[in-house]
Scaffold this motif. Structure first.
Motif, mmCIF file in Angstrom:
data_model
loop_
_atom_site.group_PDB
_atom_site.id
_atom_site.type_symbol
_atom_site.label_atom_id
_atom_site.label_comp_id
_atom_site.label_asym_id
_atom_site.label_seq_id
_atom_site.Cartn_x
_atom_site.Cartn_y
_atom_site.Cartn_z
ATOM 1 N N TYR A 264 0.827 -1.281 -0.121
ATOM 2 C CA TYR A 264 -0.094 -0.057 0.001
ATOM 3 C C TYR A 264 0.830 1.397 -0.032
ATOM 4 O O TYR A 264 1.952 1.262 0.295
ATOM 5 C CB TYR A 264 -0.890 -0.070 1.112
ATOM 6 N N TYR A 265 0.140 2.467 -0.161
ATOM 7 C CA TYR A 265 0.844 3.563 -0.130
ATOM 8 C C TYR A 265 0.439 4.318 1.093
ATOM 9 O O TYR A 265 -0.988 4.519 1.288
ATOM 10 C CB TYR A 265 0.655 4.366 -1.583
ATOM 11 N N GLY A 266 1.283 4.625 1.942
ATOM 12 C CA GLY A 266 1.016 5.535 3.222
ATOM 13 C C GLY A 266 1.578 6.842 2.952
ATOM 14 O O GLY A 266 2.384 7.239 2.249
ATOM 15 N N THR A 267 1.122 7.930 3.854
ATOM 16 C CA THR A 267 1.753 9.133 4.268
ATOM 17 C C THR A 267 2.520 9.384 5.467
ATOM 18 O O THR A 267 2.159 8.993 6.442
ATOM 19 C CB THR A 267 0.522 10.257 4.117
ATOM 20 N N THR A 268 3.730 9.834 5.205
ATOM 21 C CA THR A 268 4.430 10.088 6.297
ATOM 22 C C THR A 268 4.174 11.645 7.164
ATOM 23 O O THR A 268 3.100 12.148 6.562
ATOM 24 C CB THR A 268 5.736 10.416 5.735
ATOM 25 N N LYS A 269 4.655 11.798 8.050
ATOM 26 C CA LYS A 269 4.297 12.908 8.979
ATOM 27 C C LYS A 269 4.766 14.366 8.208
ATOM 28 O O LYS A 269 4.020 14.948 8.405
ATOM 29 C CB LYS A 269 5.393 12.796 10.375
ATOM 30 N N ASP A 270 5.728 14.107 7.323
ATOM 31 C CA ASP A 270 5.867 15.061 6.386
ATOM 32 C C ASP A 270 4.977 15.429 5.258
ATOM 33 O O ASP A 270 5.106 16.244 4.659
ATOM 34 C CB ASP A 270 7.361 15.109 6.074
ATOM 35 N N GLY A 271 3.795 14.621 5.349
ATOM 36 C CA GLY A 271 3.003 14.575 4.101
ATOM 37 C C GLY A 271 3.630 14.131 2.760
ATOM 38 O O GLY A 271 2.621 13.997 1.675
ATOM 39 N N GLU A 272 4.541 13.206 2.886
ATOM 40 C CA GLU A 272 5.033 12.623 1.652
ATOM 41 C C GLU A 272 4.434 11.222 1.605
ATOM 42 O O GLU A 272 4.238 10.470 2.513
ATOM 43 C CB GLU A 272 6.454 12.619 1.795
ATOM 44 N N GLU A 273 3.940 10.900 0.471
ATOM 45 C CA GLU A 273 3.726 9.611 0.232
ATOM 46 C C GLU A 273 4.506 8.599 -0.181
ATOM 47 O O GLU A 273 5.445 8.824 -1.186
ATOM 48 C CB GLU A 273 2.438 9.450 -1.045
ATOM 49 N N ARG A 274 4.560 7.354 0.692
ATOM 50 C CA ARG A 274 5.758 6.260 0.521
ATOM 51 C C ARG A 274 5.071 4.723 0.362
ATOM 52 O O ARG A 274 3.821 4.739 0.854
ATOM 53 C CB ARG A 274 6.438 6.170 1.761
ATOM 54 N N GLU A 275 5.830 4.095 -0.322
ATOM 55 C CA GLU A 275 5.541 2.759 -0.417
ATOM 56 C C GLU A 275 5.728 1.993 0.770
ATOM 57 O O GLU A 275 6.529 2.166 1.469
ATOM 58 C CB GLU A 275 6.291 2.186 -1.723
ATOM 59 N N ALA A 276 4.720 1.213 1.122
ATOM 60 C CA ALA A 276 5.040 0.332 2.380
ATOM 61 C C ALA A 276 4.324 -1.077 2.255
ATOM 62 O O ALA A 276 3.378 -1.436 1.184
ATOM 63 C CB ALA A 276 4.220 0.936 3.539
ATOM 64 N N PHE A 277 4.743 -2.114 3.083
ATOM 65 C CA PHE A 277 4.322 -3.406 2.947
ATOM 66 C C PHE A 277 3.779 -3.730 4.410
ATOM 67 O O PHE A 277 4.476 -3.339 5.615
ATOM 68 C CB PHE A 277 5.157 -4.398 2.349
ATOM 69 N N ARG A 278 2.795 -4.516 4.611
ATOM 70 C CA ARG A 278 2.194 -4.818 6.001
ATOM 71 C C ARG A 278 2.078 -6.419 5.876
ATOM 72 O O ARG A 278 1.385 -7.080 4.939
ATOM 73 C CB ARG A 278 0.703 -4.185 6.104
ATOM 74 N N THR A 279 2.600 -7.120 7.110
ATOM 75 C CA THR A 279 2.483 -8.496 7.054
ATOM 76 C C THR A 279 1.140 -8.755 7.907
ATOM 77 O O THR A 279 0.896 -8.205 8.934
ATOM 78 C CB THR A 279 3.435 -9.196 7.790
ATOM 79 N N CYS A 280 0.189 -9.337 7.316
ATOM 80 C CA CYS A 280 -1.176 -9.664 7.592
ATOM 81 C C CYS A 280 -1.455 -10.837 8.495
ATOM 82 O O CYS A 280 -2.251 -11.167 9.505
ATOM 83 C CB CYS A 280 -2.404 -9.432 6.744
ATOM 84 N N GLY A 281 -0.386 -11.841 8.401
ATOM 85 C CA GLY A 281 -0.442 -12.994 9.123
ATOM 86 C C GLY A 281 0.380 -14.061 8.616
ATOM 87 O O GLY A 281 0.759 -14.187 7.284
ATOM 88 N N TYR A 282 0.742 -15.211 9.234
ATOM 89 C CA TYR A 282 1.489 -16.313 8.427
ATOM 90 C C TYR A 282 0.564 -17.583 9.037
ATOM 91 O O TYR A 282 -0.117 -17.649 9.920
ATOM 92 C CB TYR A 282 2.856 -16.760 9.653
#
Length: 98
Positions: free
Chosen positions: A25-43
């Protein structure tokens, strides 16, 4: 490692030990910058458990901001499940149930 692409940025990584459900997904940093990120939802020990979690997360993603009657909510859940399962039948048949 095998990767199974799902909808809404979700994917399952398959290795010899487990099935890992992740989301890109793409999230927003505290500075308002959009960054690519990954989340592990489970094994998970098998593909079916990973898919069940994926369906639950998809339901939450789609309906978290909704305000509905019970009847409308049930219809929405059914529709979300239908969308989430599109194309998964052929993928699931490739993986034996342990």
């Amino acid at each position: 490692m095998t990767t199974i692409e799902l909808k809404n940025g979700y994917y399952i990584e398959v290795d010899s030990l487990n099935y890992t459900l992740r989301q890109h997904y793409y999230g927003t940093t505290k500075d308002g910058e959009e960054r690519e990120a990954f989340r592990t939802c489970g094994y998970f020990g098998d593909i079916r458990q990973a898919i069940k979690k994926y369906i639950i997360l998809t339901q939450l993603d789609v309906l978290s901001e909704e305000r509905l009657s019970l009847e409308s909510y049930v219809k929405s859940i059914e529709q979300v499940n239908k969308i989430a399962l599109q194309g998964l039948e052929s993928v699931l048949s490739m993986f034996p149930v342990k």
